[in-house]
Write an enzyme that holds these catalytic residues in place. Sequence first.
Site, PDB file in Angstrom:
ATOM      1  N   ASP A 168      -0.779  -6.823  17.530  1.00  0.00           N
ATOM      2  CA  ASP A 168      -1.830  -5.966  16.975  1.00  0.00           C
ATOM      3  C   ASP A 168      -2.870  -6.839  16.264  1.00  0.00           C
ATOM      4  O   ASP A 168      -2.508  -7.765  15.536  1.00  0.00           O
ATOM      5  CB  ASP A 168      -1.181  -4.972  15.996  1.00  0.00           C
ATOM      6  N   HIS A 169      -4.134  -6.547  16.482  1.00  0.00           N
ATOM      7  CA  HIS A 169      -5.237  -7.304  15.863  1.00  0.00           C
ATOM      8  C   HIS A 169      -5.109  -8.810  16.054  1.00  0.00           C
ATOM      9  O   HIS A 169      -5.179  -9.580  15.088  1.00  0.00           O
ATOM     10  CB  HIS A 169      -5.362  -6.973  14.365  1.00  0.00           C
ATOM     11  N   GLU A 191     -11.394  -3.711  20.920  1.00  0.00           N
ATOM     12  CA  GLU A 191     -12.085  -2.767  20.026  1.00  0.00           C
ATOM     13  C   GLU A 191     -13.596  -2.942  20.094  1.00  0.00           C
ATOM     14  O   GLU A 191     -14.105  -4.058  20.082  1.00  0.00           O
ATOM     15  CB  GLU A 191     -11.592  -3.006  18.589  1.00  0.00           C
ATOM     16  N   THR A 249       0.635   1.996   7.172  1.00  0.00           N
ATOM     17  CA  THR A 249       0.672   2.168   5.712  1.00  0.00           C
ATOM     18  C   THR A 249       1.608   3.298   5.271  1.00  0.00           C
ATOM     19  O   THR A 249       2.328   3.146   4.273  1.00  0.00           O
ATOM     20  CB  THR A 249      -0.755   2.422   5.180  1.00  0.00           C
ATOM     21  N   HIS A 271      -8.403   1.629   8.042  1.00  0.00           N
ATOM     22  CA  HIS A 271      -7.079   1.063   7.773  1.00  0.00           C
ATOM     23  C   HIS A 271      -6.685   1.251   6.307  1.00  0.00           C
ATOM     24  O   HIS A 271      -7.543   1.281   5.431  1.00  0.00           O
ATOM     25  CB  HIS A 271      -7.068  -0.438   8.089  1.00  0.00           C
ATOM     26  N   GLY A 272      -5.377   1.343   6.066  1.00  0.00           N
ATOM     27  CA  GLY A 272      -4.884   1.442   4.689  1.00  0.00           C
ATOM     28  C   GLY A 272      -5.115   2.833   4.119  1.00  0.00           C
ATOM     29  O   GLY A 272      -5.174   3.808   4.860  1.00  0.00           O
ATOM     30  N   HIS A 304      -7.083   3.600  15.416  1.00  0.00           N
ATOM     31  CA  HIS A 304      -6.501   2.739  14.377  1.00  0.00           C
ATOM     32  C   HIS A 304      -6.624   3.461  13.039  1.00  0.00           C
ATOM     33  O   HIS A 304      -7.453   4.347  12.876  1.00  0.00           O
ATOM     34  CB  HIS A 304      -7.250   1.399  14.320  1.00  0.00           C
ATOM     35  N   GLY A 305      -5.778   3.065  12.092  1.00  0.00           N
ATOM     36  CA  GLY A 305      -5.876   3.669  10.757  1.00  0.00           C
ATOM     37  C   GLY A 305      -5.398   5.106  10.738  1.00  0.00           C
ATOM     38  O   GLY A 305      -5.989   5.960  10.087  1.00  0.00           O
ATOM     39  N   ASN A 312      -2.241   4.426  15.766  1.00  0.00           N
ATOM     40  CA  ASN A 312      -1.587   3.329  15.047  1.00  0.00           C
ATOM     41  C   ASN A 312      -1.223   3.744  13.625  1.00  0.00           C
ATOM     42  O   ASN A 312      -2.059   4.267  12.891  1.00  0.00           O
ATOM     43  CB  ASN A 312      -2.532   2.127  14.962  1.00  0.00           C
TER      44      ASN A 312
HETATM   45 ZN   LIG Z   1      -5.749  -1.468  13.349  1.00  0.00          ZN
END
Ligand SMILES: [Zn+2]
Length: 280
Positions: A81-82, A133, A229, A176-177, A204-205, A226
């Site tokens: 990932d990333h 992305e 967190t 994200h987060g 994502h996120g 995804n």
């Molecule tokens: Zn991500």
Amino acid sequence: MLVPMAELLQDAQRHRYAVGMFDAPNLESAEGVLEAAVDHNSPVIVAIAEAFFKDVRFETLVHAIREEALPLKVPIAIILDHGRSYESCLRAIQAGVTSVMFDGSSLPYDENVRITGDMVRAAKAVGVSTEAEIGHVGQGAEYEKTEEVLTKPEEAVRFVAETGVEALAVAVGTAHGQYKGEPRIHYELLSRIYDAVKLPLVLHGGSSTGDERLKQSIQHGIAKVNIYTDMSAEAIERMKKLLNEKPETVRINPIIQLTHSAFRDVAGHYIRLFGSANRA
Ligand SMILES: [Zn+2]
């Protein structure tokens, strides 16, 4: 069993559900995710983000996850990932992942195309699935900025044509987060991107985006969500509770095992929400 991610996402796209990708920074968390997949008879994607490389022995962790996933009846993909460079993607392929994500979303467009294209050619040559992305999914703590870098449908079409990537991560309002404030998902934009590129789209996120927003996103073309967190935060909550109840404990294992159970339970929740249960 181990499978390339593309197989899972094509089925999800056809039947309008999403496959959960769950980031696993250690073996306990990966085992929790695999257990959730088995319990729900669901495909899952286990991820190791390059951001974790400083904390884990990447090759060892991939090897261990492969060993545990191979005998299972449910299909499991393992993804980098990333990934931050072409070289990281090659390293991951060599380590035994079945899929790679290169994140060039902070790079100038031409450079993102060049590295993604190289990555896709290398991965395809050895049967590994790819994700990249366009637009940029930022951090929830600076949520306002994520609005400035939403994916543009025309650019997404060009990017896919120029790179040959098989799954596309899009910026449509998630981050994200943890979020500062409430997330706003641009469903109409998401539909336009999906109609234009006709590829499995990746959100994502997913953590703390909210169940209803995630369901809506899947209806508008998302085939992979995804999550990290929410699982991590739940594990920490359980650890705090145990340490509060037993402040004198000197046994580390019951604390470490809370990673396994928290990742299992939160991943299970999302598997049910995304509609991937009994799709194995
Ligand atoms: Zn991500």
